[in-house]
Motif scaffolding. Sequence first.
Motif, short mmCIF file in Angstrom:
data_model
loop_
_atom_site.label_atom_id
_atom_site.label_comp_id
_atom_site.label_asym_id
_atom_site.label_seq_id
_atom_site.Cartn_x
_atom_site.Cartn_y
_atom_site.Cartn_z
N GLU A 310 -5.61 -0.35 5.77
CA GLU A 310 -5.51 -0.01 4.36
C GLU A 310 -4.03 0.02 4.01
OE1 GLU A 310 -4.83 2.19 0.83
OE2 GLU A 310 -4.30 2.97 2.80
N ASN A 311 -3.61 -0.78 3.05
CA ASN A 311 -2.19 -0.95 2.77
C ASN A 311 -1.87 -0.53 1.35
OD1 ASN A 311 0.49 -1.71 3.18
ND2 ASN A 311 0.11 -3.82 2.52
N HIS A 312 -1.65 0.78 1.16
CA HIS A 312 -1.28 1.31 -0.16
C HIS A 312 -2.25 0.87 -1.25
CE1 HIS A 312 2.41 2.73 1.65
NE2 HIS A 312 2.67 1.52 2.08
N GLY A 313 -3.53 0.98 -0.94
CA GLY A 313 -4.54 0.63 -1.93
C GLY A 313 -5.06 -0.79 -1.79
N GLY A 314 -4.40 -1.61 -0.99
CA GLY A 314 -4.82 -2.99 -0.83
C GLY A 314 -5.40 -3.24 0.55
N THR A 315 -6.54 -3.90 0.60
CA THR A 315 -7.11 -4.32 1.88
C THR A 315 -7.22 -5.84 1.85
OG1 THR A 315 -9.36 -4.14 1.00
CG2 THR A 315 -8.46 -2.20 2.06
N HIS A 316 -7.81 -6.42 2.87
CA HIS A 316 -7.98 -7.86 2.89
C HIS A 316 -9.08 -8.29 1.92
CE1 HIS A 316 -6.18 -7.93 7.18
NE2 HIS A 316 -5.26 -8.23 6.29
N ILE A 317 -8.96 -9.53 1.47
CA ILE A 317 -9.98 -10.13 0.62
C ILE A 317 -11.08 -10.69 1.51
CG2 ILE A 317 -10.45 -11.95 -1.07
CD1 ILE A 317 -7.54 -11.71 -1.98
N HIS A 318 -12.30 -10.55 1.08
CA HIS A 318 -13.46 -11.08 1.79
C HIS A 318 -13.27 -12.57 2.05
CE1 HIS A 318 -17.70 -11.99 2.64
NE2 HIS A 318 -17.89 -10.68 2.75
N PRO A 319 -13.77 -13.10 3.18
CA PRO A 319 -13.52 -14.52 3.49
C PRO A 319 -14.11 -15.50 2.48
CG PRO A 319 -15.11 -13.57 5.01
CD PRO A 319 -14.50 -12.43 4.27
N TYR A 320 -15.20 -15.14 1.80
CA TYR A 320 -15.75 -16.08 0.83
C TYR A 320 -16.22 -15.44 -0.48
CZ TYR A 320 -19.84 -14.57 3.56
OH TYR A 320 -20.76 -13.82 4.23
N LEU A 321 -16.18 -14.11 -0.58
CA LEU A 321 -16.52 -13.46 -1.84
C LEU A 321 -15.25 -13.12 -2.60
CD1 LEU A 321 -19.29 -10.96 -0.62
CD2 LEU A 321 -19.59 -13.28 -1.55
#
Length: 397
Positions: A310-321
């Motif tokens: 978890e990076n200051h409110g941002g996480t990774h984007i789903h691979p296809y959603l």
Amino acid sequence: MQSTQLSFFPDEDENKSTKKQKKPKLGRYERIKRELENNDIDPYKKFIDVDTPLIAASQYNFVDLFCGAGGITQGLIQAGFQALASVETSSIASATHQRNFPHCHHFCGDIEQFSPKIWLKQIGSPEVNLVVGGPPCQGFSVAGKRDPKDPRNRLFYEFVRVVSEIRPWYVVMENVPGILTIQNGNVKQAIIEAFESIGYPNISVAILESADYGIPQIRPRAIFIANRFGMPNPYPKAQLSPEKYKPIESAISDLPEYTPIPEINHQWTRHSPEYMERIAKVPPGGSLYQKYVDAFKRQYPGKPSMTVKENHGGTHIHPYLNRVISAREMARLQTFPDSFIFEGTMKKAMWQIGNAVPPRLAECIGYALIPYLNKIALNTKNKVDVTCIDQTELVFD
């Protein structure tokens, strides 16, 4: 209730999200691992096949320091170990640990206030077979006189203090691989010397890649192992080669795409339609932002997950959603079972998950330890070289 996604970064970056992104290097610690292996002459380090784990000859127990939400605890319990106690300063991580391990004695507070001898006496003075944990070491000071009270390194020394008082058979300490190269290896040497001074010589260190053990995520960890019997320091052999790593879809494809399930932490920040349109333009390995590329980066389909956090409110984007991954998807990528529920807000759940050790990795480490714990338990003089080691007292005043 889920909120509408807000931008955490300057607007000037938003218009650049469609530019071609540089793909990240998944093996960022491969050089450190290769150099460690090429220069390794440690006769105590042993790699053990854990595909068919041995049965424990006894009920081995452990204490988990800096336990967080309980990734190591979960993994060792899966390997058949018993959790005696845990120590954690974060109240929300402690609440998660206590919810999932109600029979484990738990100390929520500063580790400096934890008195293991008093605690052990209160529960009948059982012998502790293993102490595990991941104390922060990145700020460890090795220049000149080392001050154990320096806030940059006191937590590591507290870990050593507790080990020196409990005197477990084995010690397992985990950290990021970069700990091995800080100050040209002097931090690594200081760690080794600290354990030697309390009667745990011949400490070993290896970098274990989580994906090698069926975890659908690239997450290398530096693992220190030591014991006080002159025994080998066992590590689990890799179970998968890179071409057989589990892809991200193997862990998350069955979860609802856009329907949250709060009961199991399957929640993510709700995005506005405009934000989702921008996410749709982000390619695998690319980020929604140019300057802050570690946040809102799209995962690669068909490959193991990049290291989740978890990076200051941002996480990774789903691979296809066209959304970020959920807290439960993060937990699945860490190999937490769906029955493991994280306390606190969605953001706090993601923070706990991102800081955890994958339970499956801890489980495999536990399996590797069992043959040597069995030798100690079954005893004996002709099987185990129980070397009497002069112990140098550590002064923490």
